[in-house]
Design a protein around this motif. Structure first.
Motif, PDB file in Angstrom:
ATOM      1  N   SER A   1       0.829  -1.211   0.000  1.00 25.43           N
ATOM      2  CA  SER A   1       0.000   0.000   0.000  1.00 25.43           C
ATOM      3  C   SER A   1       0.862   1.261   0.000  1.00 25.43           C
ATOM      4  CB  SER A   1      -0.949   0.001   1.200  1.00 25.43           C
ATOM      5  OG  SER A   1      -0.205  -0.022   2.409  1.00 25.43           O
ATOM      6  N   GLU A   2       1.987   1.224   0.708  1.00 27.84           N
ATOM      7  CA  GLU A   2       2.876   2.384   0.745  1.00 27.84           C
ATOM      8  C   GLU A   2       3.638   2.538  -0.569  1.00 27.84           C
ATOM      9  OE1 GLU A   2       5.309   2.658   4.241  1.00 27.84           O
ATOM     10  OE2 GLU A   2       3.600   2.268   5.548  1.00 27.84           O
TER      11      GLU A   2
ATOM     12  N   LEU B   1       2.456   1.786  -3.474  1.00 30.59           N
ATOM     13  CA  LEU B   1       1.495   2.364  -4.418  1.00 30.59           C
ATOM     14  C   LEU B   1       1.298   3.864  -4.186  1.00 30.59           C
ATOM     15  CD1 LEU B   1      -1.185  -0.471  -4.468  1.00 30.59           C
ATOM     16  CD2 LEU B   1       0.386   0.170  -6.314  1.00 30.59           C
ATOM     17  N   ALA B   2       1.404   4.286  -2.950  1.00 28.33           N
ATOM     18  CA  ALA B   2       1.211   5.694  -2.606  1.00 28.33           C
ATOM     19  C   ALA B   2       2.530   6.466  -2.594  1.00 28.33           C
ATOM     20  CB  ALA B   2       0.537   5.801  -1.243  1.00 28.33           C
TER      21      ALA B   2
END
Length: 152
Positions: free
Chosen positions: A121-122, A124-125
């Motif tokens: 998730s990190e 991707l962000a």
């Protein structure tokens, strides 16, 4: 983690390199210029150098997270490397201070934050995360410069 580029910021400080290093070498001293993003400091181990540790709460973009910081390399007066572990051990990054002498008695302080591992998730962000960290770390280094210059 070649997919997430490190964040590098710098500031010039009108203080000698050895003096800047000696201040940064005391891990607990970092609270004073990073408390806008790192709070609730609990230090352990030696006060300076390799093995100095802190448990902090990172406050970024409205999120709060426990982060462990440990100094893993210290080469006076050139370099200090901290390993940061968060996200339940799924994020490991290195924060590196590099100190470069400037003409006269000044010092250029570089700070690089480089991810070793991070949750998907990190990753991707990453563009947003990098922007937030660049802004927060730039503020921290400006505060560092102000502290050192006002105490000189």
């Amino acid at each position: 983690m070649s997919r997430v580029r490190p964040v590098v910021v710098h500031v010039d400080v009108d203080r000698p390199r050895e003096e800047v290093y000696d201040f940064l070498d005391v891990l607990a001293a970092h609270e004073e210029f990073t408390d806008h993003m790192l709070r609730e400091w609990e230090c352990s181990g030696p006060s300076r150098g390799v093995g100095a540790k802190a448990q902090v709460t990172a406050v970024v973009a409205g999120r709060r997270e426990g982060v462990a910081i440990e100094v893993v390399e210290a080469k006076r007066p050139l370099k200090i490397v901290e390993r940061n572990t968060g996200a339940g051990g799924r994020r490991v990054a290195h924060g590196t201070y590099l100190l470069q002498e400037l003409a006269g008695s000044g010092t250029r302080v570089f700070f690089e934050y480089a991810w070793r591992t991070a949750p998907a998730s990190e990753r991707l962000a990453a563009p947003v995360t990098r922007w937030l960290l660049r802004r927060a770390n730039t503020r921290a280094l400006r505060r560092l410069a102000g502290l050192l210059e006002s105490h000189g």
